[in-house]
Design an enzyme around this catalytic site. Structure first.
Site, short mmCIF file in Angstrom:
data_model
loop_
_atom_site.label_atom_id
_atom_site.label_comp_id
_atom_site.label_asym_id
_atom_site.label_seq_id
_atom_site.Cartn_x
_atom_site.Cartn_y
_atom_site.Cartn_z
N ALA A 83 0.74 -1.37 -0.02
CA ALA A 83 -0.06 -0.05 -0.06
C ALA A 83 0.88 1.26 0.07
O ALA A 83 1.64 1.73 1.04
CB ALA A 83 -1.07 -0.08 1.35
N TYR A 150 9.16 10.18 -3.43
CA TYR A 150 8.88 9.05 -3.19
C TYR A 150 9.79 8.32 -3.11
O TYR A 150 9.92 7.15 -2.12
CB TYR A 150 8.28 8.52 -4.78
CG TYR A 150 8.12 7.20 -4.98
CD1 TYR A 150 7.04 6.57 -4.74
CD2 TYR A 150 9.10 6.46 -5.58
CE1 TYR A 150 6.43 5.34 -4.75
CE2 TYR A 150 8.75 4.96 -6.01
CZ TYR A 150 7.60 4.40 -5.51
OH TYR A 150 7.37 3.24 -5.56
N PHE A 211 9.39 10.80 -24.40
CA PHE A 211 10.12 11.91 -23.61
C PHE A 211 11.68 11.70 -23.86
O PHE A 211 12.07 10.64 -23.86
CB PHE A 211 9.97 11.82 -22.40
CG PHE A 211 8.29 12.10 -22.08
CD1 PHE A 211 7.48 12.98 -22.48
CD2 PHE A 211 7.51 10.99 -21.29
CE1 PHE A 211 6.17 13.04 -22.27
CE2 PHE A 211 6.23 11.02 -20.92
CZ PHE A 211 5.40 12.04 -21.54
C1 UD2 Z 1 9.57 3.77 -12.38
C2 UD2 Z 1 8.21 3.57 -11.48
C3 UD2 Z 1 8.43 4.34 -10.23
C4 UD2 Z 1 9.49 4.09 -9.49
C5 UD2 Z 1 10.89 4.57 -10.47
C6 UD2 Z 1 12.19 3.95 -9.92
C7 UD2 Z 1 6.29 3.06 -12.94
C8 UD2 Z 1 5.00 3.54 -13.60
N1 UD2 Z 1 7.33 4.02 -12.08
O1 UD2 Z 1 9.41 5.09 -12.95
O2 UD2 Z 1 7.37 4.13 -9.37
O3 UD2 Z 1 9.67 2.92 -8.96
O4 UD2 Z 1 10.78 3.69 -11.66
O5 UD2 Z 1 13.41 4.75 -10.69
O6 UD2 Z 1 6.60 1.69 -13.10
N2 UD2 Z 1 8.14 7.52 -21.01
C9 UD2 Z 1 7.84 7.80 -22.30
N3 UD2 Z 1 6.52 8.08 -22.76
C10 UD2 Z 1 5.64 8.00 -22.08
C11 UD2 Z 1 5.71 7.44 -20.69
C12 UD2 Z 1 7.11 7.09 -20.24
O7 UD2 Z 1 8.71 8.19 -23.32
O8 UD2 Z 1 4.50 8.09 -22.44
C13 UD2 Z 1 9.47 7.29 -20.55
C14 UD2 Z 1 9.88 8.07 -19.14
O9 UD2 Z 1 10.15 9.40 -19.86
C15 UD2 Z 1 10.80 7.33 -18.65
C16 UD2 Z 1 10.50 5.85 -19.15
O10 UD2 Z 1 9.72 6.01 -20.13
O11 UD2 Z 1 11.95 7.60 -19.38
C17 UD2 Z 1 10.10 5.01 -18.00
O12 UD2 Z 1 8.87 5.89 -17.44
P1 UD2 Z 1 7.80 5.19 -16.23
O13 UD2 Z 1 7.12 6.19 -15.92
O14 UD2 Z 1 7.31 3.76 -16.88
O15 UD2 Z 1 8.82 4.63 -15.16
P2 UD2 Z 1 10.05 5.53 -14.46
O16 UD2 Z 1 11.31 4.75 -14.77
O17 UD2 Z 1 9.80 6.75 -14.66
#
Ligand code: UD2
Length: 318
Positions: A83, A150, A211
């Site tokens: 949670a 976070y 991005f």
């Molecule tokens: C993940 C976890 C977060 C935390 C983190 C630890 C998720 C949703 N989030 O964040 O909770 O544990 O890891 O480092 O699992 N992106 C795009 N286009 C989109 C969405 C995302 O390019 O439409 C890119 C984003 O900019 C990033 C990558 O994809 O470079 C991963 O993004 P994410 O939001 O899935 O996960 P992250 O690594 O930011």
């Protein structure tokens, strides 16, 4: 039969963990405030005599609620604690709320655990605790320096676990997840995982936004593999006092992922590029040595299979 409390059990990873625990014949109580979790994720558990659900916020005074659970279902033997407020950007917008959900909630649960002699707690921590400048692949000894509230809050809870272990003998394992993906991960939210977002866009032939330049990388681990690792860590007294990364050891770029999603879905989605998200890390991948040694963990679901399963699920949601 072990009675396991799964906080956040109506969520994405939590609900897969509940499925696994029930399939192994354990008794499960889910505590979830349904703020982001969904009863639909637990539909398959309805009618199972070993399944119990309590709607409650872990950051409220949960001791009374859990006493009632224990009176009806039996004492809580072990706890899996998911949670949390899980969106990194939301934690940056409202750090105090993040502390409430992610730190206060965890401390209340640990207080309950120590007072009620719970045998072990498995905690869902995150790779968000690591220093962005730590060399990759990261391991559990890599430097920590969270880039978000976070990540700070997850790290604080790891310190609380250590404190409760040293002072009160509470057993625990903290699992630092890499990027978890799979069915039941919300594909509609901006805060959701990139895989569910890309597959949703690909399946509906709508534009995909990358991005930054898309050369950033992540270590994507399939949700049932994560559930298996957490379940083992909770039920097994081995790995007590340990922090363990859970990933695959494979590094995938976001550009590669976008192409895979489009190919797999046979999609006409167009890719466009947008500025980097604030706080985004560049490369993320873990070594697997500790998970392998302490939990005998090896991911069972290949990336190709995991993407295919997730696409099938995303299609059912369109
Ligand atoms: C993940 C976890 C977060 C935390 C983190 C630890 C998720 C949703 N989030 O964040 O909770 O544990 O890891 O480092 O699992 N992106 C795009 N286009 C989109 C969405 C995302 O390019 O439409 C890119 C984003 O900019 C990033 C990558 O994809 O470079 C991963 O993004 P994410 O939001 O899935 O996960 P992250 O690594 O930011």
């Amino acid at each position: 039969m072990t009675h396991v409390l799964v906080t956040g059990g109506a969520g994405f990873i939590g609900s897969h963990t509940v499925d696994l625990l029930l399939s192994q014949g354990h008794r499960v109580t889910v505590l979830d405030d349904l703020s982001t979790g969904l009863m639909a994720n637990l539909k398959q558990c309805e009618g199972n005599p070993n399944f119990h659900f309590v709607k409650a916020d872990v950051a409220e005074d949960i001791a009374e609620t859990l006493d009632q659970v224990a009176a009806i279902v039996g004492p809580i033997d072990r706890i899996i604690h998911y949670a949390a407020q899980t969106a990194v950007p939301l934690s940056m917008d409202d750090p105090a709320s993040d502390v409430r959900a992610n730190v206060i909630g965890s401390v209340k649960l640990l207080e309950y655990a120590r007072r009620n002699k719970v045998a072990k707690v498995a905690f869902a921590s995150s790779s968000a605790v690591y220093d962005d400048d730590a060399p990759v692949p990261v391991n559990e000894k890599s430097s920590v320096r969270p880039s978000s509230p976070y990540g700070i809050d997850k790290l604080v809870v790891e310190f609380y676990l250590d404190y409760y272990a040293r002072l009160f003998g509470l057993k625990y394992t903290a699992l630092r997840f890499m990027n978890v993906y799979g069915p039941r991960q919300d594909s509609k939210s901006w805060y959701s995982g990139v895989i569910s977002i890309f597959l949703d866009r690909a399946a509906s032939n709508t534009p995909i936004t990358i991005f930054d330049d898309g050369e950033q990388t992540r270590d994507f681990v399939y949700v049932t593999d994560v559930a298996a690792a957490v379940t083992k860590a909770c039920l097994d007294d081995a790995a007590h006092g340990e922090i363990i990364n859970i990933g695959t050891g494979e590094e995938v770029s976001i550009n590669t992922l976008a192409k895979l999603a489009i190919d797999l879905a046979g999609s006409t989605s167009v890719i466009s590029y947008a500025p980097a998200r604030p706080g985004d890390i560049r490369r993320s991948v873990t070594t697997m040595d500790k998970a392998r040694a302490l939990l005998a963990f090896a991911p069972k679901v290949s990336f190709a299979d995991g993407l295919a399963h997730t696409l099938n699920w995303v299609r059912t949601q369109l």
